[in-house]
Design a protein around this motif. Structure first.
Motif, PDB file in Angstrom:
ATOM      1  N   GLY A 155      -6.678  11.965  -5.205  1.00  0.00           N
ATOM      2  CA  GLY A 155      -7.577  10.908  -4.778  1.00  0.00           C
ATOM      3  C   GLY A 155      -8.942  11.476  -4.450  1.00  0.00           C
ATOM      4  O   GLY A 155      -9.222  12.651  -4.729  1.00  0.00           O
ATOM      5  N   TYR A 198      -2.889  14.317  -2.006  1.00  0.00           N
ATOM      6  CA  TYR A 198      -2.311  13.589  -0.885  1.00  0.00           C
ATOM      7  C   TYR A 198      -0.821  13.347  -1.111  1.00  0.00           C
ATOM      8  O   TYR A 198      -0.320  13.431  -2.220  1.00  0.00           O
ATOM      9  CB  TYR A 198      -3.019  12.249  -0.666  1.00  0.00           C
ATOM     10  CG  TYR A 198      -2.625  11.196  -1.678  1.00  0.00           C
ATOM     11  CD1 TYR A 198      -1.611  10.299  -1.404  1.00  0.00           C
ATOM     12  CD2 TYR A 198      -3.256  11.114  -2.915  1.00  0.00           C
ATOM     13  CE1 TYR A 198      -1.226   9.347  -2.337  1.00  0.00           C
ATOM     14  CE2 TYR A 198      -2.891  10.174  -3.838  1.00  0.00           C
ATOM     15  CZ  TYR A 198      -1.868   9.286  -3.548  1.00  0.00           C
ATOM     16  OH  TYR A 198      -1.490   8.349  -4.473  1.00  0.00           O
ATOM     17  N   CYS A 199      -0.138  13.039  -0.017  1.00  0.00           N
ATOM     18  CA  CYS A 199       1.256  12.617  -0.075  1.00  0.00           C
ATOM     19  C   CYS A 199       1.542  11.757   1.150  1.00  0.00           C
ATOM     20  O   CYS A 199       0.760  11.735   2.098  1.00  0.00           O
ATOM     21  CB  CYS A 199       2.211  13.803  -0.149  1.00  0.00           C
ATOM     22  SG  CYS A 199       2.264  14.807   1.338  1.00  0.00           S
ATOM     23  N   LEU A 231      -0.414   9.390   6.066  1.00  0.00           N
ATOM     24  CA  LEU A 231      -1.041   9.825   4.823  1.00  0.00           C
ATOM     25  C   LEU A 231      -1.548  11.237   5.063  1.00  0.00           C
ATOM     26  O   LEU A 231      -2.409  11.461   5.914  1.00  0.00           O
ATOM     27  CB  LEU A 231      -2.206   8.902   4.452  1.00  0.00           C
ATOM     28  CG  LEU A 231      -3.003   9.283   3.212  1.00  0.00           C
ATOM     29  CD1 LEU A 231      -2.132   9.156   1.964  1.00  0.00           C
ATOM     30  CD2 LEU A 231      -4.231   8.410   3.084  1.00  0.00           C
ATOM     31  N   CYS A 264       0.838  -1.210   0.000  1.00  0.00           N
ATOM     32  CA  CYS A 264       0.000   0.000   0.000  1.00  0.00           C
ATOM     33  C   CYS A 264       0.867   1.252   0.000  1.00  0.00           C
ATOM     34  O   CYS A 264       0.612   2.185  -0.755  1.00  0.00           O
ATOM     35  CB  CYS A 264      -0.925   0.014   1.219  1.00  0.00           C
ATOM     36  SG  CYS A 264      -2.275  -1.169   1.134  1.00  0.00           S
ATOM     37  N   THR A 265       1.901   1.255   0.827  1.00  0.00           N
ATOM     38  CA  THR A 265       2.812   2.396   0.874  1.00  0.00           C
ATOM     39  C   THR A 265       3.486   2.595  -0.476  1.00  0.00           C
ATOM     40  O   THR A 265       3.600   3.725  -0.961  1.00  0.00           O
ATOM     41  CB  THR A 265       3.867   2.197   1.978  1.00  0.00           C
ATOM     42  OG1 THR A 265       3.195   2.074   3.231  1.00  0.00           O
ATOM     43  CG2 THR A 265       4.838   3.365   2.041  1.00  0.00           C
ATOM     44  N   THR A 312      -7.706   6.313  -4.604  1.00  0.00           N
ATOM     45  CA  THR A 312      -6.861   6.996  -5.558  1.00  0.00           C
ATOM     46  C   THR A 312      -6.797   6.185  -6.848  1.00  0.00           C
ATOM     47  O   THR A 312      -7.128   5.006  -6.861  1.00  0.00           O
ATOM     48  CB  THR A 312      -5.447   7.233  -4.997  1.00  0.00           C
ATOM     49  OG1 THR A 312      -4.699   8.010  -5.927  1.00  0.00           O
ATOM     50  CG2 THR A 312      -4.730   5.944  -4.717  1.00  0.00           C
ATOM     51  N   LEU A 357       0.994   4.140  -2.971  1.00  0.00           N
ATOM     52  CA  LEU A 357       0.632   5.526  -2.663  1.00  0.00           C
ATOM     53  C   LEU A 357       1.822   6.486  -2.628  1.00  0.00           C
ATOM     54  O   LEU A 357       1.629   7.697  -2.604  1.00  0.00           O
ATOM     55  CB  LEU A 357      -0.084   5.594  -1.313  1.00  0.00           C
ATOM     56  CG  LEU A 357      -1.445   4.917  -1.237  1.00  0.00           C
ATOM     57  CD1 LEU A 357      -1.923   4.871   0.205  1.00  0.00           C
ATOM     58  CD2 LEU A 357      -2.452   5.635  -2.111  1.00  0.00           C
ATOM     59  N   SER A 358       3.037   5.963  -2.640  1.00  0.00           N
ATOM     60  CA  SER A 358       4.221   6.785  -2.377  1.00  0.00           C
ATOM     61  C   SER A 358       4.439   7.917  -3.368  1.00  0.00           C
ATOM     62  O   SER A 358       5.078   8.905  -3.038  1.00  0.00           O
ATOM     63  CB  SER A 358       5.473   5.916  -2.309  1.00  0.00           C
ATOM     64  OG  SER A 358       5.717   5.324  -3.575  1.00  0.00           O
TER      65      SER A 358
END
Length: 82
Positions: free
Chosen positions: A27, A44-45, A52, A17-18, A75, A21-22
């Motif tokens: 999203g 997001y970041c 998050l 997941c990280t 996202t 999303l990195s």
């Protein structure tokens, strides 16, 4: 399987997941208000340590709507142009 629908996909682990999303980006956050869905776009970041960080416009009222409720974050399929 009973033919009603496809099984749920496997839930990825925290590391995957990280990784997904990195890159940060765009999203959507969904909450309910009076039993109706409210979905708003959000930037997001992941600044580090598994956090998050989500930013959205001040006019969305997200901070008020997201207090003490379950929220959903999604996202993918969206870019800076919308």
């Amino acid at each position: 399987m009973d033919g009603v629908g496809a099984p749920f996909p496997a839930v990825p682990g925290r590391g995957r997941c990280t990784e997904l999303l990195s890159g940060g980006g765009y999203g959507r956050i969904a909450v309910t208000e009076q039993a109706l869905p409210v979905i708003v776009p959000a930037n997001y970041c992941l600044p580090g340590d598994g956090e998050l960080l989500i930013a959205t416009g001040s006019r969305t009222g997200l901070v008020h709507r997201a207090r003490d409720v379950v929220i959903t974050f999604e996202t993918g399929g969206m870019d800076a142009a919308g």
